[in-house]
Design a protein around this motif. Structure first.
Motif, PDB file in Angstrom:
ATOM      1  N   ASP A 182       0.837  -1.202   0.000  1.00 55.14           N
ATOM      2  CA  ASP A 182       0.000   0.000   0.000  1.00 55.14           C
ATOM      3  C   ASP A 182       0.873   1.254   0.000  1.00 55.14           C
ATOM      4  O   ASP A 182       2.025   1.220   0.428  1.00 55.14           O
ATOM      5  N   ASP A 183       0.300   2.353  -0.475  1.00 58.05           N
ATOM      6  CA  ASP A 183       0.982   3.656  -0.455  1.00 58.05           C
ATOM      7  C   ASP A 183       2.348   3.582  -1.113  1.00 58.05           C
ATOM      8  O   ASP A 183       3.310   4.216  -0.658  1.00 58.05           O
ATOM      9  N   LYS A 203       0.059  -0.774  -4.726  1.00 56.59           N
ATOM     10  CA  LYS A 203      -0.894   0.314  -4.915  1.00 56.59           C
ATOM     11  C   LYS A 203      -0.162   1.645  -4.878  1.00 56.59           C
ATOM     12  O   LYS A 203       0.440   2.017  -3.876  1.00 56.59           O
ATOM     13  N   GLU A 239      -4.558   4.585  -6.490  1.00 53.25           N
ATOM     14  CA  GLU A 239      -5.611   5.086  -5.593  1.00 53.25           C
ATOM     15  C   GLU A 239      -5.762   6.594  -5.750  1.00 53.25           C
ATOM     16  O   GLU A 239      -4.888   7.273  -6.293  1.00 53.25           O
TER      17      GLU A 239
END
Ligand code: C2E
Ligand code: MG
Ligand code: MG
Ligand code: MG
Length: 288
Positions: A182-183, A203, A239
């Motif tokens: 993530d991130d 992501k 995202e």
């Protein structure tokens, strides 16, 4: 209470600081109670295939429905939960709700092929030895295969985590639960770990997507990041997509999945249930 300006001239502990601490202690104890009285809710934000708009999954995002302050976003309580050592319990609360909801949806109305629910896992949960056993038990109870759940872990959690974290990631992979970084692009930007992890997706953070449509140099930068992730054998999710231009550019760069207000905002479980039902009745997976 400490002294504001002692004779040594050092400011120690002002009444205002005392109030901040007292407030955090109050919130932490309210939070402890919130776990058992149903105030912790999970919202879901759709993740779509950028090529065709099909619904590929949804990210579970925790909310606290506070009786006085109303619906609270994670920014209002996550760091307090962390400081108070409540992240494992909070994570359990979220995981239980997500897997139960997924089990219900799998039976009725049914889930699209390859649909996966993404759950954010904190460093504290990763370090806590029995995360995999806990997830295995939940999936068994709900009758769900591993791939119906995806765990999202930040790159900083992966890098700062010790051998226990690595072991947990490996055992989750063996359980068939996909791991997503993530991130991506906001952390240490150390990239060597990319190839050594059992992760299957990365992501790209919203901060990298934000300026995509307005800054040509950013396109080249994100292009390089997408290539890097692909070279490591992972697929890419972006995202924070808010505009059509961003979605088009990401599609052109070969980014497989997208998430953002352009497609849908985070919604209560009941609303995602309605969306899944409408897709089932429509007979195809287009999310919009
Ligand atoms: P994240 O995992 O990077 O989640 C994405 C955040 O971006 C979410 O904020 C989401 O609502 C927001 N977002 C998505 N698309 C857009 C967009 O197009 N525009 C804008 N402005 N925002 C968008 P949220 O729900 O406030 O969550 C913030 C962070 O809190 C998450 O960032 C995650 O790090 C953490 N978090 C949320 N739920 C959980 C949880 O259950 N457990 C743990 N450990 N952390 C969580
Ligand atoms: Mg996330
Ligand atoms: Mg994220
Ligand atoms: Mg983010």
């Amino acid at each position: 209470a400490g002294k504001a300006k002692g004779h040594g001239g050092i400011s120690v502990f002002t009444p205002a600081m005392h109030e901040v601490v007292a407030q955090r202690v109050r919130v932490a104890s309210e939070l402890r109670a919130a776990f058992s009285n149903g105030e912790i809710e999970v919202f879901y934000q759709p993740i779509v295939g950028l090529a065709d708009g099909t619904l590929a999954g949804a990210e579970a995002l925790v909310r606290w429905r506070h009786p006085v302050r109303g619906l609270q976003p994670p920014a209002a309580f996550l760091d307090i939960a962390e400081d108070a050592g409540l992240m494992v319990e909070l994570g359990r609360c979220v995981l239980t709700q997500v897997v139960q909801a997924a089990g219900d949806w799998a039976r009725d109305p049914g889930l699209p092929e390859h649909f996966s629910l993404h759950v954010n896992i904190s460093p504290a949960e990763l370090a806590h030895g029995d995360l995999t056993a806990h997830i295995r038990r939940l999936l068994d109870e709900a009758g769900l295969p591993g791939p119906r759940l995806t765990v999202e872990i930040t790159e900083s959690a992966i890098i700062s985590g010790g051998p226990d974290t690595r072991l947990t990631l490996r055992s989750l992979g063996e359980l068939g639960v996909p791991i997503e970084i993530d991130d991506f692009g906001t952390g240490y930007s150390s990239i060597s770990y990319l190839r050594t992890l059992p992760a299957v997706r990365a992501k790209i953070d919203k901060s990298l997507v934000d300026t995509l449509a307005s800054d040509p140099t950013q396109v080249a930068f994100v292009d390089a990041i997408v290539r890097l992730i692909h070279a490591a054998g992972l697929t890419v999710v972006a995202e924070g997509i808010e505009g059509e231009a961003q979605a088009r550019l990401l599609r052109e760069l070969g980014c497989e999945y997208g998430q953002g207000y352009l497609f849908a905002r985070p919604m209560p479980a009941s609303e995602l249930g309605l969306l899944l039902r409408s897709l089932q009745e429509g007979g195809h997976g287009a999310a919009r």
